[in-house]
Every structure is written in structure tokens, then in C-alpha cells.
Motif scaffolding. Structure first.
Motif, mmCIF file in Angstrom:
data_model
loop_
_atom_site.group_PDB
_atom_site.id
_atom_site.type_symbol
_atom_site.label_atom_id
_atom_site.label_comp_id
_atom_site.label_asym_id
_atom_site.label_seq_id
_atom_site.Cartn_x
_atom_site.Cartn_y
_atom_site.Cartn_z
ATOM 1 N N PHE A 3 0.876 -1.109 -0.046
ATOM 2 C CA PHE A 3 -0.049 -0.062 -0.173
ATOM 3 C C PHE A 3 0.845 1.073 -0.218
ATOM 4 O O PHE A 3 1.981 1.396 0.579
ATOM 5 N N THR A 16 2.541 -1.451 4.765
ATOM 6 C CA THR A 16 1.520 -0.424 4.886
ATOM 7 C C THR A 16 1.967 1.158 4.658
ATOM 8 O O THR A 16 3.062 1.414 4.777
ATOM 9 N N ALA A 54 -6.087 4.878 5.929
ATOM 10 C CA ALA A 54 -5.255 3.775 6.068
ATOM 11 C C ALA A 54 -5.371 2.702 6.949
ATOM 12 O O ALA A 54 -5.388 1.587 6.768
ATOM 13 N N ARG A 70 -8.430 0.672 6.238
ATOM 14 C CA ARG A 70 -8.214 -0.240 5.095
ATOM 15 C C ARG A 70 -7.420 -1.687 5.541
ATOM 16 O O ARG A 70 -7.613 -2.643 5.099
#
Length: 494
Positions: A11, A50, A57, A60
Motif C-alpha cells: 500500500f 502499509t 489507511a 483499510r
């Protein structure tokens, strides 16, 4: 005993994508193999690398971890690891919220992952290890590269800026610079395996050299890249306007393989908001850099990042941003609605704006930038461009029977693969074609191709192999099979 498989889900920004290449390299050195994307069973180890920049964030990540729980219940031997910026921020909160997670590691200890996995497997309990400073520089670690034709090369990690909206310096630490010789050795190692394009990475790339006292180091580095035989394209991201010096512009213009492209975050066009953001430059300074770049490279494509709805932003402030956008005429812009991040000064500022106000301003900015992007792209129609053929850039390529590639200025071009071809066109090959149509976010070239050059990168793509750098500065890379990875988002850098 069967070989264990791994999967890495990334991500966030380009720095995270490159970190994931390092994680893949270490896991493969430890005996893991990358899982087949078409498999029915989950990998033995799933790693989440991440991002913590955006407000959603956290949601998610924890939502994704929730979806993993049934797989973990079915296969208790599967291991789940969480790393990156959000792991650095949330630490043991992750295993409290998702106790089926086996390993949590941060931004400063990427190299610990294989050991932490083994320790968690042996002890049958979660391992959480977060360091406050770098264990080893990430570029000393092995890396399994995702692309046969394009590579990331870090020049520095961390950031010395104190932007009030940004959580990155708190999670990645103070800037640490690599020595120029180490950087150039990594570039040369990639080029020796057929890589044509490198992107120099740093949170504030043009501050490179601050740690060893050379404020002109980045311009010198660009010129040195220009001397590497076989390196056809050099890009970099992201510079800070405060540190942008004339010698860098001169190096860009005078070094043939440095691409005529600049991504430089504006964030706001209001001097009052820039001051509240602690951005240490003002709008006229930004526009002056843009003018100098265009004077030196008239065809340069300039892109940016802009935040809409920073706390206290007035309509007058927003109009100042719109005016800078009109004057700068960016080829494209990554636009973001302000996202409150706990732990940043801006999160506690008064006058947080209502969602509907931010959305309305955001829509106006996007509409203006789309209009400018389209106008600027129309100027390219009729021009011959050189394209580095890319993989996965055109979502409709199969439907339209086109292929896609990037021009030297970074613009995305969808092209018809007919004309003067030297066999089948592969990702990593270079073609020349003429642009026939423009859209706001891409160009179309339906003319016949006037030139096609097959490359070693294209050969490697066709053979299904990718470079693997050892992490030893002067060492040679090896080759291995790839797996497709998601595209990175812009906007993490300052």
C-alpha cells in the motif's frame, strides 16, 4: 519438507514499493518462493507493507486483516506479517486489534522479517519489533525487482522537514544519505542486467548531500548517471521547492538521459496556508522554479501534489491555489482532500473544514486541472515520441488492440502496434510513433510505428525473469521469475 510460499501486498508510495522489493529479496534468500497469483490456496506467508499517509489507511488495513481471519482459522500455520509506516505508528495495537497477526515490524528494521517469522513460528506467539532508528540502510538488503526494464534506486531515507500535515518524518526518521559511489554501483548493476530506466528515490530527493555536507551533490549525481552506458532514462522523485537549486536544473537540461519531467509538490498556492503547513517557500518561489525549468527544457512535463481543505483554508486561500495552477499549467496533478492524521500538528489545528466545503473545492480544482491537462496534451498531437513499452499501463489495451508506453516526459501513450516492427513488441522495448489524439490523462498514437528497437529488457520480460540485486554495493545482480505488483500512488513525499 515443501518450500514455503510468500505474498507481499503493498500500500502507498514508491518508497513502499521499493521496500517490498527488499522484503521479497530477503524472503527468497531465506528459502521462500513467491506464490503463484493463480493459486487457490493462500500463501504460507502474507506480508502487508502499509502506508499511514491517508486517513483511511487504518480502516483499510484492519478491514483487510479481518478478511484474512477465516483463512488463518482454516490454516493456522499460515503466517501474517504487517510492516511499513502504519506498523511503525500502531505497533502492538495491531496484534491487539487483530490477534491472528504473527509479526509486526517497522520502517527501520526491514531486515528482521525472516528472523521474526521464524521466531513467531517457534514460539507460537506474535513477534512485535519496532526500532526508533535504522537498523541497516535498506539498500544493503537484497531485492527482488518487479520490473525487467525500470528500477527504483534510493538515494536517501527519512526526512528533515516538519510539514504540519505529514506523519512520514515521525515514521521514517531523519534523513540518511547513501554515498554517491554506492548509488552509482546499484544503478550500474541494474543496467548490466538490461534495465533501461532508473528512478532515484528520496522523501526529499534534492536535499541529498546534506548529511555529508555537499549541497550540490544531487546535481552531480544526475550528471554521473549520464555517464553510465546503457542507461537510457533517469527520473527522480520527489524534490522539495525549498532545496531546488539552479545547478539541478542545469544538470537536468544538460544530461541527455535525464528525462524532461519534474514532479514537484506545491501542496497549496496560498502563502498563508504554506506558512501554516511549514512549507518554507512561497508561491512565487515555486513559480520561479517552474519558469526556470521551462526556460531550460521547454518541453518538460511538470506535475505536482496539491492538498485541498487544509485547516483554516479560506475561499481566498483556495482561489490563490487555483491561480497558481492556472499559471503553472501542470501536465497533471495528484490532488488530495486534507486528511487528518493523529500525531501531526495539523490534526489539532482549529478551523477544520466541513467535508462538503472541501469536496466542492476539490471538484473545482480537479475540473480546472483536467482542462489544463487536456489543453497541454493537445499540443503533443502530431509530434513523434519515443515510448518505453510498459506492462499493465493500459486497462483497455486488449479491447482496443493497442499497447501502452511512457514517453520520455512521463506521459502515458496508448499506441497501435503496426508499422515498422522488428518482430513482436514486448514490455521493455522502445518504439517511435506519432501522437494522433489527446485526452486529459493520456495520449493516443494510432499512426504506424516508425521505429522499433528490441532490447535486453524486452528479452528478459519475454523469458519471465527479473533482476535480483544482492544488496552488496559492488556485487552483480542475478535473475529470477517475477510476479505483477500494483502501481504505487504519488503524494507521500513532501
Amino acid at each position: 519438507m515443501s518450500t514455503k510460499t510468500y505474498e507481499i501486498r503493498t500500500f502507498g508510495c514508491q518508497m513502499n514499493v521499493h521496500d517490498s522489493e527488499r522484503l521479497a529479496g530477503m524472503l527468497e534468500d531465506a528459502g521462500y518462493v513467491r506464490a503463484d497469483n493463480g493459486r487457490e490456496m493462500p500463501a504460507d506467508v502474507v506480508v502487508f507493507n502499509t502506508c499511514a499517509v491517508r486517513e483511511n489507511a487504518d480502516n483499510r488495513l484492519y478491514g483487510t486483516l479481518g478478511h484474512m481471519r477465516p483463512q488463518k482459522d482454516v490454516n493456522p500455520n499460515m503466517q501474517i506479517a504487517v510492516g511499513g509506516c502504519l506498523a511503525q505508528k500502531d505497533r502492538d495495537t495491531i496484534v491487539k486489534k487483530a490477534p491472528w497477526v504473527d509479526v509486526v515490524f517497522g520502517t527501520h528494521n526491514l531486515g528482521s522479517l525472516p528472523t521474526l517469522l521464524e521466531r513467531a513460528r517457534h514460539n507460537q506467539e506474535a513477534e512485535v519489533e519496532i526500532l526508533e532508528s535504522l537498523d541497516v540502510f535498506p539498500s544493503t538488503l537484497p531485492a527482488r525487482r518487479d520490473s525487467a526494464y525500470s528500477g527504483w534506486v534510493s538515494v536517501s531515507v527519512g526526512c528533515n522537514n516538519t510539514c504540519t500535515f505529514c506523519i512520514v518524518p515521525a515514521l521514517r526518521g531523519k534523513e540518511k544519505d547513501r554515498r554517491p559511489g554506492e548509488i552509482l554501483s546499484e544503478v550500474e548493476a541494474l543496467v548490466s542486467e538490461g534495465v533501461l530506466e532508473v528512478t532515484l528515490l528520496g522523501q526529499n530527493v534534492n536535499a541529498y548531500g546534506v548529511e555529508f555536507g555537499d549541497r550540490f551533490a544531487f546535481g552531480k549525481l544526475l550528471r554521473s548517471c549520464g555517464e553510465i552506458e546503457g542507461l537510457e532514462r533517469v527520473r527522480f522523485t520527489s524534490p522539495h521547492p525549498r532545496d531546488f537549486t539552479d545547478d539541478v536544473i542545469e544538470a537536468m537540461a544538460e544530461t541527455p538521459n535525464v528525462c524532461p519531467q519534474l514532479h514537484m509538490p506545491l501542496q497549496s498556492g496560498s502563502d498563508r496556508v504554506l506558512k501554516a503547513m511549514r512549507r518554507s517557500y512561497r508561491s512565487e518561489r515555486f513559480l520561479d522554479i517552474v519558469a526556470k525549468v521551462r526556460a531550460a527544457m521547454p518541453e518538460a512535463a511538470i506535475t505536482t501534489d496539491i492538498i485541498v481543505g487544509f485547516p483554516g483554508e479560506t475561499e481566498e486561500d483556495f482561489e490563490a491555489t487555483m491561480e497558481v495552477v492556472r499559471r503553472a499549467r501542470f501536465s497533471s496533478a495528484f490532488t488530495f482532500q486534507y486528511s487528518k492524521r493523529p500525531g501531526t500538528p495539523a490534526a489539532d489545528m482549529p478551523d477544520q473544514l466541513p467535508k462538503e466545503v472541501v469536496q466542492q473545492r476539490y471538484d473545482r480544482l480537479v475540473a480546472l486541472q483536467n482542462e489544463i491537462s487536456w489543453d497541454e496534451n493537445k499540443k503533443i498531437v502530431g509530434r513523434e515520441v519515443e515510448l518505453l513499452v510498459a506492462e499493465g499501463e493500459g486497462r483497455k489495451d486488449a479491447e482496443t488492440h493497442r499497447l501502452s508506453g511512457r514517453a520520455r516526459d512521463g506521459r502515458l501513450v496508448h499506441f497501435t502496434p503496426t508499422g515498422a516492427l522488428d518482430g513482436e513488441i514486448r514490455p521493455g522495448d522502445l518504439v517511435r510513433t506519432t501522437v494522433t489524439r489527446a485526452a486529459p490523462h493520456h495520449l493516443v498514437a494510432d499512426a504506424d510505428i516508425s521505429g522499433h528497437r528490441r532490447t535486453r529488457a524486452g528479452d528478459h520480460w519475454e523469458e519471465g525473469v527479473r533482476p535480483k540485486t544482492s544488496g552488496v554495493s559492488l556485487g552483480l545482480p542475478s535473475i529470477g521469475a517475477p510476479a505483477p505488483q500494483p502501481a504505487a500512488q504519488q503524494g507521500c513525499a513532501c
